[in-house]
Every structure is written in C-alpha cells, then in structure tokens.
Scaffold this motif. Structure first.
Motif, PDB file in Angstrom:
ATOM      1  N   THR A 151       0.911  -1.198   0.049  1.00 23.35           N
ATOM      2  CA  THR A 151      -0.148   0.087  -0.063  1.00 23.35           C
ATOM      3  C   THR A 151       0.858   1.182   0.094  1.00 23.35           C
ATOM      4  OG1 THR A 151      -0.312  -0.345   2.580  1.00 23.35           O
ATOM      5  CG2 THR A 151      -2.080  -1.154   0.858  1.00 23.35           C
ATOM      6  N   ARG A 152       2.088   1.109   0.394  1.00 20.48           N
ATOM      7  CA  ARG A 152       3.032   2.093   0.389  1.00 20.48           C
ATOM      8  C   ARG A 152       3.304   2.553  -1.055  1.00 20.48           C
ATOM      9  NH1 ARG A 152       8.535   2.480   3.606  1.00 20.48           N
ATOM     10  NH2 ARG A 152       6.820   2.046   5.459  1.00 20.48           N
ATOM     11  N   LEU A 153       3.666   1.318  -1.727  1.00 19.66           N
ATOM     12  CA  LEU A 153       3.948   1.609  -3.197  1.00 19.66           C
ATOM     13  C   LEU A 153       2.477   1.973  -4.088  1.00 19.66           C
ATOM     14  CD1 LEU A 153       6.093  -1.720  -3.669  1.00 19.66           C
ATOM     15  CD2 LEU A 153       6.822   0.703  -3.983  1.00 19.66           C
ATOM     16  N   LEU A 154       1.620   1.521  -3.746  1.00 24.85           N
ATOM     17  CA  LEU A 154       0.300   1.565  -4.532  1.00 24.85           C
ATOM     18  C   LEU A 154      -0.995   2.134  -3.492  1.00 24.85           C
ATOM     19  CD1 LEU A 154       0.373  -1.770  -6.682  1.00 24.85           C
ATOM     20  CD2 LEU A 154       0.977   0.694  -7.333  1.00 24.85           C
ATOM     21  N   PRO A 155      -0.953   3.091  -3.302  1.00 24.18           N
ATOM     22  CA  PRO A 155      -2.044   3.665  -2.106  1.00 24.18           C
ATOM     23  C   PRO A 155      -3.628   3.302  -2.458  1.00 24.18           C
ATOM     24  CG  PRO A 155      -0.356   5.547  -2.575  1.00 24.18           C
ATOM     25  CD  PRO A 155      -0.166   4.227  -3.670  1.00 24.18           C
ATOM     26  N   ASP A 156      -3.643   2.931  -3.722  1.00 23.53           N
ATOM     27  CA  ASP A 156      -4.975   2.823  -4.306  1.00 23.53           C
ATOM     28  C   ASP A 156      -5.409   1.068  -3.831  1.00 23.53           C
ATOM     29  OD1 ASP A 156      -6.309   5.025  -6.045  1.00 23.53           O
ATOM     30  OD2 ASP A 156      -4.073   4.659  -6.769  1.00 23.53           O
ATOM     31  N   TRP A 157      -4.234   0.287  -3.666  1.00 26.05           N
ATOM     32  CA  TRP A 157      -4.410  -0.907  -3.180  1.00 26.05           C
ATOM     33  C   TRP A 157      -5.185  -1.122  -1.835  1.00 26.05           C
ATOM     34  CZ3 TRP A 157      -3.088  -4.804  -6.349  1.00 26.05           C
ATOM     35  CH2 TRP A 157      -2.816  -6.031  -5.947  1.00 26.05           C
ATOM     36  N   GLU A 158      -5.394  -0.188  -1.153  1.00 30.69           N
ATOM     37  CA  GLU A 158      -5.932  -0.309   0.248  1.00 30.69           C
ATOM     38  C   GLU A 158      -7.265  -0.505  -0.059  1.00 30.69           C
ATOM     39  OE1 GLU A 158      -6.579  -0.818   4.119  1.00 30.69           O
ATOM     40  OE2 GLU A 158      -4.375  -0.657   3.189  1.00 30.69           O
ATOM     41  N   ARG A 159      -8.023   0.060  -0.944  1.00 31.68           N
ATOM     42  CA  ARG A 159      -9.490  -0.188  -1.313  1.00 31.68           C
ATOM     43  C   ARG A 159      -9.949  -1.390  -1.765  1.00 31.68           C
ATOM     44  NH1 ARG A 159     -12.080   4.963  -0.986  1.00 31.68           N
ATOM     45  NH2 ARG A 159     -13.992   4.205  -1.943  1.00 31.68           N
ATOM     46  N   VAL A 160      -9.061  -2.228  -2.423  1.00 30.04           N
ATOM     47  CA  VAL A 160      -9.374  -3.619  -2.848  1.00 30.04           C
ATOM     48  C   VAL A 160      -8.665  -4.476  -1.747  1.00 30.04           C
ATOM     49  CG1 VAL A 160      -9.642  -2.997  -5.268  1.00 30.04           C
ATOM     50  CG2 VAL A 160      -7.502  -3.592  -4.308  1.00 30.04           C
ATOM     51  N   ARG A 161      -7.758  -4.139  -0.860  1.00 25.67           N
ATOM     52  CA  ARG A 161      -7.133  -5.236  -0.063  1.00 25.67           C
ATOM     53  C   ARG A 161      -8.271  -5.723   0.960  1.00 25.67           C
ATOM     54  NH1 ARG A 161      -4.780  -5.675   5.052  1.00 25.67           N
ATOM     55  NH2 ARG A 161      -2.919  -7.016   5.082  1.00 25.67           N
ATOM     56  N   CYS A 162      -8.275  -7.230   0.890  1.00 23.35           N
ATOM     57  CA  CYS A 162      -9.047  -8.055   1.541  1.00 23.35           C
ATOM     58  C   CYS A 162     -10.666  -7.982   1.164  1.00 23.35           C
ATOM     59  CB  CYS A 162      -8.936  -8.090   3.265  1.00 23.35           C
ATOM     60  SG  CYS A 162      -7.332  -8.586   3.709  1.00 23.35           S
ATOM     61  N   ARG A 163     -10.899  -7.248  -0.023  1.00 26.05           N
ATOM     62  CA  ARG A 163     -12.319  -7.001  -0.355  1.00 26.05           C
ATOM     63  C   ARG A 163     -12.856  -8.263  -0.839  1.00 26.05           C
ATOM     64  NH1 ARG A 163     -15.702  -2.722  -1.292  1.00 26.05           N
ATOM     65  NH2 ARG A 163     -14.024  -1.236  -0.667  1.00 26.05           N
ATOM     66  N   PRO A 164     -14.069  -8.925  -0.097  1.00 25.46           N
ATOM     67  CA  PRO A 164     -14.504 -10.037  -0.941  1.00 25.46           C
ATOM     68  C   PRO A 164     -15.250  -9.898  -1.972  1.00 25.46           C
ATOM     69  CG  PRO A 164     -15.736  -9.244   0.883  1.00 25.46           C
ATOM     70  CD  PRO A 164     -14.578  -8.083   0.743  1.00 25.46           C
ATOM     71  N   GLN A 165     -15.376 -10.664  -2.878  1.00 28.43           N
ATOM     72  CA  GLN A 165     -16.285 -10.768  -4.075  1.00 28.43           C
ATOM     73  C   GLN A 165     -17.166 -11.714  -4.037  1.00 28.43           C
ATOM     74  OE1 GLN A 165     -14.106  -9.788  -7.699  1.00 28.43           O
ATOM     75  NE2 GLN A 165     -12.374 -11.094  -7.072  1.00 28.43           N
ATOM     76  N   ARG A 166     -18.576 -11.261  -3.973  1.00 24.49           N
ATOM     77  CA  ARG A 166     -19.758 -12.317  -3.512  1.00 24.49           C
ATOM     78  C   ARG A 166     -20.337 -12.495  -4.917  1.00 24.49           C
ATOM     79  NH1 ARG A 166     -21.318 -12.341   1.552  1.00 24.49           N
ATOM     80  NH2 ARG A 166     -20.372 -10.813   2.967  1.00 24.49           N
ATOM     81  N   ALA A 211     -20.215 -16.463  -7.233  1.00 21.92           N
ATOM     82  CA  ALA A 211     -19.832 -17.789  -7.134  1.00 21.92           C
ATOM     83  C   ALA A 211     -18.708 -18.133  -8.227  1.00 21.92           C
ATOM     84  CB  ALA A 211     -21.150 -18.716  -7.409  1.00 21.92           C
ATOM     85  N   VAL A 212     -18.478 -17.163  -9.070  1.00 22.91           N
ATOM     86  CA  VAL A 212     -17.462 -17.600 -10.112  1.00 22.91           C
ATOM     87  C   VAL A 212     -16.331 -17.289  -9.659  1.00 22.91           C
ATOM     88  CG1 VAL A 212     -16.671 -16.805 -12.542  1.00 22.91           C
ATOM     89  CG2 VAL A 212     -19.064 -17.146 -12.050  1.00 22.91           C
ATOM     90  N   HIS A 213     -16.045 -16.326  -8.591  1.00 21.03           N
ATOM     91  CA  HIS A 213     -14.757 -15.696  -8.160  1.00 21.03           C
ATOM     92  C   HIS A 213     -14.355 -16.664  -7.018  1.00 21.03           C
ATOM     93  CE1 HIS A 213     -13.463 -12.056 -10.325  1.00 21.03           C
ATOM     94  NE2 HIS A 213     -14.922 -11.839 -10.611  1.00 21.03           N
ATOM     95  N   ARG A 214     -13.054 -17.008  -6.923  1.00 22.08           N
ATOM     96  CA  ARG A 214     -12.591 -17.717  -5.809  1.00 22.08           C
ATOM     97  C   ARG A 214     -11.582 -17.099  -4.946  1.00 22.08           C
ATOM     98  NH1 ARG A 214      -8.143 -21.902  -8.276  1.00 22.08           N
ATOM     99  NH2 ARG A 214      -8.059 -22.283  -5.888  1.00 22.08           N
ATOM    100  N   TRP A 215     -11.258 -15.742  -5.258  1.00 21.14           N
ATOM    101  CA  TRP A 215     -10.294 -14.770  -4.448  1.00 21.14           C
ATOM    102  C   TRP A 215     -11.056 -13.624  -4.149  1.00 21.14           C
ATOM    103  CZ3 TRP A 215      -6.591 -18.045  -3.499  1.00 21.14           C
ATOM    104  CH2 TRP A 215      -5.886 -19.019  -4.516  1.00 21.14           C
ATOM    105  N   THR A 216     -10.197 -12.981  -3.123  1.00 21.93           N
ATOM    106  CA  THR A 216     -10.883 -11.576  -2.773  1.00 21.93           C
ATOM    107  C   THR A 216     -10.108 -10.888  -4.042  1.00 21.93           C
ATOM    108  OG1 THR A 216      -8.563 -11.375  -1.811  1.00 21.93           O
ATOM    109  CG2 THR A 216     -10.353 -11.802  -0.542  1.00 21.93           C
ATOM    110  N   VAL A 217     -10.488  -9.424  -3.999  1.00 20.74           N
ATOM    111  CA  VAL A 217     -10.259  -8.552  -5.367  1.00 20.74           C
ATOM    112  C   VAL A 217      -8.529  -8.434  -5.289  1.00 20.74           C
ATOM    113  CG1 VAL A 217     -10.275  -6.386  -6.134  1.00 20.74           C
ATOM    114  CG2 VAL A 217     -12.138  -7.269  -5.197  1.00 20.74           C
ATOM    115  N   ASP A 218      -7.880  -8.075  -4.226  1.00 21.78           N
ATOM    116  CA  ASP A 218      -6.593  -7.947  -4.260  1.00 21.78           C
ATOM    117  C   ASP A 218      -5.816  -9.284  -4.700  1.00 21.78           C
ATOM    118  OD1 ASP A 218      -7.148  -9.305  -1.649  1.00 21.78           O
ATOM    119  OD2 ASP A 218      -5.470  -8.433  -0.719  1.00 21.78           O
TER     120      ASP A 218
END
Length: 825
Positions: free
Chosen positions: A426-441, A443-450
C-alpha cells in the motif's frame, strides 16, 4: 486457577448454583471478547469443581482442563475437553458421577480417564492428544498431580520436537487442502482453514518447543478477532459451528457492532492473513533449526528464539545481512545490489543502506522471486521501517523491478504476501488499500479482489512471449480491477485510477494510454465474443475501434485469458477460448490490413555518435564512451541508467563479442541499438548504443572496459571460454519455471530491406552474447538491432541480410531462427 465462587450477576442464581450461572452466561447478550471466554471458563471450573466435590473423589485424583478449555478460551458452544487424572485404582462409578450431570445439561463433553503414565503414553502415540495436554490446566482435586503431568508432557514435547514438528506441519497442510485458505473464502471455516484458530494453537506449540517463535506483532489481535467472530457465530446460530455461512454473516456482523457483512469478512481476512504469514515465517525458522540439527543446514544451531530482536525478532546478523553469526560463518550468495541469499531467504547485504535506497524493497522482492526464494521477515520489517517512499514519478529501476517481481509467476506470491504483511504494497500503490481483503460475492470468483489481481499477474507471466510489451501486460493484470474499490462501473473507475498510477510509475504517455485502454476494456473481448454474432462486421469493429493497433490487441487477448483463469474454473473453457480466439483473429486481420508498413526508424546520429564513428574509422579500433545520465564519463558512480556508446569498424561476430565482454563485466543490458554509419567514406562503421546497469551496482572503469573490448576483438581474450568458466563455477540455484523462448521471423512487410528476426525470452546473463554468436555462426549480417529488457523478459528485433546486403530467403530465415532457438535452448 482458583475456583470462581462469586456470582457477577446479583439477583440471579448465586454461587451455590454454578451450573445455572454458567447456563445464564451462555445466553447473556452482554459484551463478548476474551473477558467473556475467560468468565465462561471460570464458571465451568466452578461447576466441575462442585461436581468433583459432590462425587466423593478420593485423594490422588484431579480434574484437568485441556485444549481450548485448558487455555481458558471457551466459546459458547465449545466442547469441554476434560481429563480425570488419577493414581492407582479408581472407583469405576466415579467418572459417571462426574460426567452424567454434564451430559444432562446438554454440554458437549470430550473426556478421558487416565493415570499420568497412561496420559503420557497416549500423548506419545497421538499428536493431537499431546497438543491438548500442552494446555493442561488444573481445575479440581490434587494440584500436584496436574503439575507433574504438565511438567512431564512439556519435557517430552521439547525432547521430541524434531520428530513431532514435521508431523504437526503435515497436519496443517492437510487441513489447508481440505478447508482452503481462510483469507479468501466466502464461507470460511474459522478454525480449520489456513490462517484460522488451529494455526494459532500450532504456533503456541512451536513456541513451547523452544525451537522457534512466531513474529508476535499483530498476532494476538488477529487471534482475538477470529475468536470473537466464532463466539458471535455460536451465539447467533445456537450451534457449535465453525463455518461462517453466508446466511449468518449479517447477524454476526450486527452482534459484533460491525457495519455490514463485507466489513466483517474483510476483518476476518485481515486477521487470517496475519496468522497465515506468521505461520509461514515460523515454519521456515523451524526448518532452518531442524536442518542445522541434522547437519544439512549451513548455519549452526543457536540457543533461544530466532525472532528476538527489535525488528520482530531477527538476530543482529540477520538484520544487517552481515557475514557471520554466533559460532560459525553463514554462507551468503549475492542476488542483486544490496541483496544476498542466506539460509534459503533473501536478506540485506552488509553494505545495504535502506534509508538512502528507496528502490531496495522492490529490488529485494524481485531478486527473491526470480530465484524462487522469499524475503526474510526481519528484512521486510527493516525495509518497512527504514526505506523512504519512492519519488514520483518512480525511477526507471523501480518500474523494472516491479515488472520483474510480477514476471516470476507463482514464485511472486509468497514475496508479495511478505511485502503486504508489513504495509509495503500500500505504500507503493496507495489505491491498493481499497481492494485489499475485499470479498467478491460472486460464485465464479474464488479470490478476494486483491488476491485476484496478483493471481492474474501470475497467470499473465506465463503469456509474456505472446506480446511485444510484457511489462504492460503484467502491470495491466495487476491493476485491471482496482476500480472495484470505488462505486460505479469498475472498468470505468479503473481507467481513471490506472492513468494516475501509470504516470506515477513513470510510464511514457503512449504506455499510459495503452494501460488505460486495457483496464477500461478488459472485459470487452470476452463479452463481445460470447454475446455478439461473430460474422457481423460490426462485431469485429467493436473490438478494433477500442484497441486500434495489433500490439494492443495482443495485450488484450492475453489479459482476457489471464483474468479468466485467475477468476476460477467456471470463467474459462475451451468454448470461450475458441470464441475469443476467433474474434481476435478477425480483428487482427482487420488491423493488419489497415496498417501500412512504415520505414525503419533511423534518427540522425548525435554529435557524440559521429565523433566516435570518425575515431573508429580512422584508428581501425573501438571507440568507447561510457556516459552517465548527466553525460559525464563515469567510473563506477552510477548503478543505473548508464549509456555505453561504441563505434567499431564492421566485422563478423561483432554483436556477440561486445555483448560477451559486457556480460564478463557483469553489465546487464537494459536496451541496445545497432546501426551502420560511413562517416569518412572509408567503409561502414557499426555504432552500438547500449543502456546498461551494473549487476551489483558497481560499474567498471571505462579504460578497463575499452581494453577488454580491444582484446576480445583482436582475439587475445576468449570471451566464450571465460563466460563458460564463470558459469561452471557459479553456485547452482533452484530456478523458477519460465515460458520457453520464442524466436520467429516477422512477415516480409516488417521491412523492405531486411529480414526481421524477433526474439522473446527470459533475461539471463550472456543471453545477447549467445544470440550474437548464433547469428554470426549462421553467416548473416546484423544491419540493425533493437534490444529491450522489460523486467525479467527481453524483446529483441534483429534486421538481417545476407553477405550481399539482401533480405534472407524464407528457407534461409527459417534456418537462422532454428539456430538462435537452439542457442537459447
């Protein structure tokens, strides 16, 4: 622990009724957390103590809490793990007098009746039983009996740790395979999944062995968060469930005072990542200690915990990356400037200065990933504490190192997780914080956004040979869903974000525009292919109007597949691939027809280039200029961005010879160009313009480099033999899988005056030397060359002619391509 006899709820059941006090606490809507679990454990102690007293237990018996109950961490629906410990003969009716009231209450009871010797024997045979006894706590009866058991079990655990810890690790791996990773699951198992409460128990067991300890910062808070969520889940469902099901998440969030279910999941994911990372770090420490004990390790066993210093625990030698530790030398191998390998991890070299080298975190990460290593915990912590943020725009090296890190594929993942654990991403890419650990509700997606973004980059790393700009493919893969952290259409929001991020990274305007197109339209190709009539000309036009060029179409096609593969099995299939390929082929044909081949670029030579060409033509030898970015000749003061200009009268084998000399001096070629000049009418002079970087940050003196070039050109320095000797003496490291090289002859329209040979490969020392020798051996002339190193990949184009200056025949071009391919094999 003393029995709890004071009732904290006046007016209700008093101390004479500990069972009622416990039952009331199970339904109490009051505050939760560690205090509630401790109170529930204490009430249960009171209850079992009263039962023990009323059962008429003789001397030499004790009730012992084990497992979670032994730790004083009872959740509302937890099992009661209890051991009735005794010496000598025991009345067979005594256990029934103890257990039946517990069963009658509806509490889940996991019980055993054993002598100390029997308990020790069971622990020796059953790892899970031994782990439970590590948390043994006295509840009632003879405390000396419990104390003796605890002492014996701990002594046995420490004595047998070398055999038991690998078994414990295997149990963890099996759980992870069955239950997945807690930090990515929409319905996670809070206890059994990787990063869950079982892993916290395993970390405590490792600490009890005295062989290693976990990095503790944030670990206790993460474990508390997971336990609190489990408590709330038990209270909401009224069941002893560990799975945070979708239908329960809103109620659990409400009970915990959390905004909504998504916020709850993000908190769970963050806690799980902390636990999982601490586990990975700790198990690596265990591996090192056990290897040292068995004689396989390169460093001696030291007493105490490996994590005991001010940077989360590493020893001073490990923090400094310096040459030796107590009682023996540590074997260290250089990886990059300021980075060395030690004990299977990347650590800082003794001379590294993080405070004055903001690119060092990315350089260390890229070097580790490319060598199949991870960055040590102490090193990441030091980098996070001491390194300054990157300037804006980023230096070229920072961008190259990020691309190199992403290009490592699967090997990037543990390194990325290490950087993220200490906040460096997040220090390198401040915008990363908004997708970090963000769930994707979904059924097709198997990962969080980040994690999906990183997984997409991993998939894209296998496709870098398909595109002319692998750096743009990898960066687009990493950034394509950043818009999901903002309201509205994520592709539209992502385009705005990526333009800003790409400028900050230092990309040129054309590359910024390409990245913006890729992010804005990363779904266009698959959506159009699956929803539109492929035979309708408007379908093809919908794609060509977006990408506008063949290179962008190549990038979009590769990004489309990488994105789908990283989404999950349901997102990509043979049918979808065939539709996308068909549409991409039609769009490519349309774009190829629209594009007229232009002349080869040939900018006018600079004054410095003309001066060197004249000098080389007059002397018949090499004329060399080593220039820093300021244009002043340097002798080792600029580690990056140094330009090498070389003019040499044309002769066979020139490209390979010069590239070999640069490789001998450990100069990595970042870009290169070759062209012909005839400055005084005395015959052609080849002018080579190189951008080079010292592999370990120290450039050779210009005079020494010039002398070695002369020796190589007159035959007194056998470059190939010297490189082979150095390669043979170099230590062998485990490599990482990389896509095979691609050597192809471009269509004739690429040049009217030469045959264009394109080479795409993984960068390696001496690569250009091998290509040059292969071309020389094939008997062709290199009239012009354009060499680019983009992260860990090279994209080269060589304009070839025969001895008479004509383009090669199709058959001859195929033979030359095969020769180069064999040289890279």
């Amino acid at each position: 622990m003393a029995s709890h006899t004071d009732d904290s709820h006046p007016g209700q059941a008093g101390p004479a009724d500990p069972a009622a006090a416990r039952a009331r606490l199970l339904t109490d809507p009051g505050p939760g957390g560690r205090a509630r679990r401790a109170e529930l454990s204490a009430r249960t102690d009171d209850w079992l103590s009263a039962l023990f007293a009323s059962a008429g237990a003789p001397a030499g018996t004790a009730v012992v809490a084990v497992g979670g109950y032994g730790r004083g961490e009872l959740s509302p629906r937890s099992d009661l793990d209890v051991l009735l410990l005794h010496e000598g003969r025991l009345d067979p009716a005594l256990p029934e007098r103890l257990w039946y009231p517990v069963w009658d209450s509806g509490a889940a009871l996991d019980h055993a009746v054993r002598t100390p010797a029997e308990a020790r024997a069971v622990a020796a045979a059953d790892l899970k039983a031994q782990l439970g006894l590590l948390d043994a706590r006295h509840v009632a009866g003879d405390p000396a009996l419990t104390a003796a058991l605890r002492s014996t079990v701990l002594a046995d655990w420490r004595a047998g740790a070398a055999g038991r810890l690998p078994e414990l690790r295997e149990l963890g791996r099996e759980r992870a395979e069955r239950h997945g990773e807690l930090s990515f699951l929409l319905e996670p198992d809070l206890k059994e999944a990787k990063g869950g409460l079982r892993d916290v128990v395993a970390l405590d067991a490792i600490a009890a062995s005295w062989l290693a300890d976990a990095p503790r910062e944030g670990l206790d808070a993460a474990a508390l968060r997971l336990a609190d969520v489990r408590d709330a889940l038990h209270l909401v469902t009224g069941r002893a469930t560990e799975r945070l099901a979708l239908q329960d998440q809103d109620q659990v969030a409400e009970r915990l005072g959390v905004l909504d279910a998504d916020t709850l999941l993000r908190q769970v994911y963050e806690a799980a990542r902390t636990v999982a990372y601490a586990s990975d770090v700790t198990w690596r420490a265990v591996d090192r200690v056990l290897a040292a004990r068995s004689g396989r390790g390169r460093r001696p066993l030291r007493r105490g915990f490996p994590f005991a210093g001010p940077f989360g625990g590493a020893s001073g030698a490990a923090r400094r990356g310096a040459g030796a530790v107590a009682r023996g030398a540590v074997e260290r191998r250089p990886l990059a400037e300021g980075v060395v390998e030690q004990d299977g991890e990347a650590v800082l070299a003794q001379g590294a200065r993080p405070a004055s080298d903001p690119v060092l975190p990315l350089r260390a990460a890229a070097a580790a990933a490319q060598n199949g290593l991870t960055v040590s915990h102490a090193t990441v912590r030091r980098l996070a504490a001491e390194c300054r943020p990157l300037p804006v725009p980023w230096p070229d090296e920072a961008r190259e190192q990020l691309v190199t890190l992403l290009g490592a594929g699967e090997a990037c993942l543990p390194v990325w997780e290490a950087l993220e654990a200490e906040g460096l991403i997040t220090r390198l890419l401040p915008d990363w914080e908004r997708v970090r650990c963000r769930p994707q509700r979904n059924a097709v997606h198997r990962w969080t956004v980040d994690r999906h973004l990183v997984e997409t980059a991993v998939r894209a790393a296998a496709m870098t040979r398909r595109v002319a700009r692998p750096d743009l493919l990898l960066v687009a893969a990493l950034l394509h869903d950043l818009g999901k952290g903002w309201p509205g259409d994520h592709s539209e929001a992502g385009e705005v974000i990526v333009r800003d991020v790409a400028v900050r990274m230092g990309f040129d305007p054309e590359s910024v525009e390409t990245l913006a197109v890729l992010v804005r339209h990363h779904l266009t190709l698959v959506d159009t292919a699956t929803r539109r009539d492929p035979d309708d000309p408007a379908t093809v036009e919908a794609v060509t109007k977006v990408v506008t060029t063949l290179p962008r179409l190549e990038l979009l096609r590769a990004l489309t597949e990488a994105d789908a593969l990283a989404t999950g099995p349901a997102a990509w299939s043979g049918w979808r691939a065939s539709l996308v390929d068909g549409l991409a082929a039609r769009a490519a044909a349309r774009l190829a027809g629209d594009a007229a081949p232009g002349p080869e670029p040939a900018a006018a030579p600079t004054a410095e280039q003309e001066r060197l060409a004249v000098e080389a033509a007059r002397t018949g030898g090499p004329a060399l200029s080593l220039l820093a970015q300021t244009g002043v000749e340097t002798a080792g003061t600029e580690p990056m961005g140094v330009r090498l200009l070389l003019a040499v009268p044309d002769r066979p084998g020139l490209l390979g010879t010069v590239a070999g000399v640069l490789a001998l001096h450990r100069l990595a070629v970042r870009s290169a160009g070759l062209r012909e000049l005839d400055p005084i009418g005395a015959g052609p002079v080849l002018l080579l313009s190189w951008t080079v970087a010292a592999e370990f940050g120290e450039l050779p003196e210009a005079a020494r480099l010039r002398a070695d070039l002369r020796r190589a050109l007159d035959g007194s320095l056998d470059v190939a033999r010297r490189l082979a000797e150095r390669d043979a003496a170099a230590p062998r490291r485990r490599g990482i899988p990389t896509p095979p090289p691609v050597v192809a002859v471009a269509p004739p329209v690429a040049s009217a005056n030469a045959t264009v040979l394109e080479v795409r490969a993984h960068d390696a020392p001496g690569l250009l030397h091998r290509i040059g020798r292969a071309l020389d051996g094939a008997g062709v002339r290199v009239r012009t060359a354009h060499v680019s190193t983009l992260g860990a990949d090279v994209v080269d184009a060589f304009y070839l002619t025969d001895a008479a200056g004509r383009p090669l025949s199709a058959r001859r071009a195929g033979e030359v391509a095969a020769a180069v391919r064999a040289a890279l094999g």
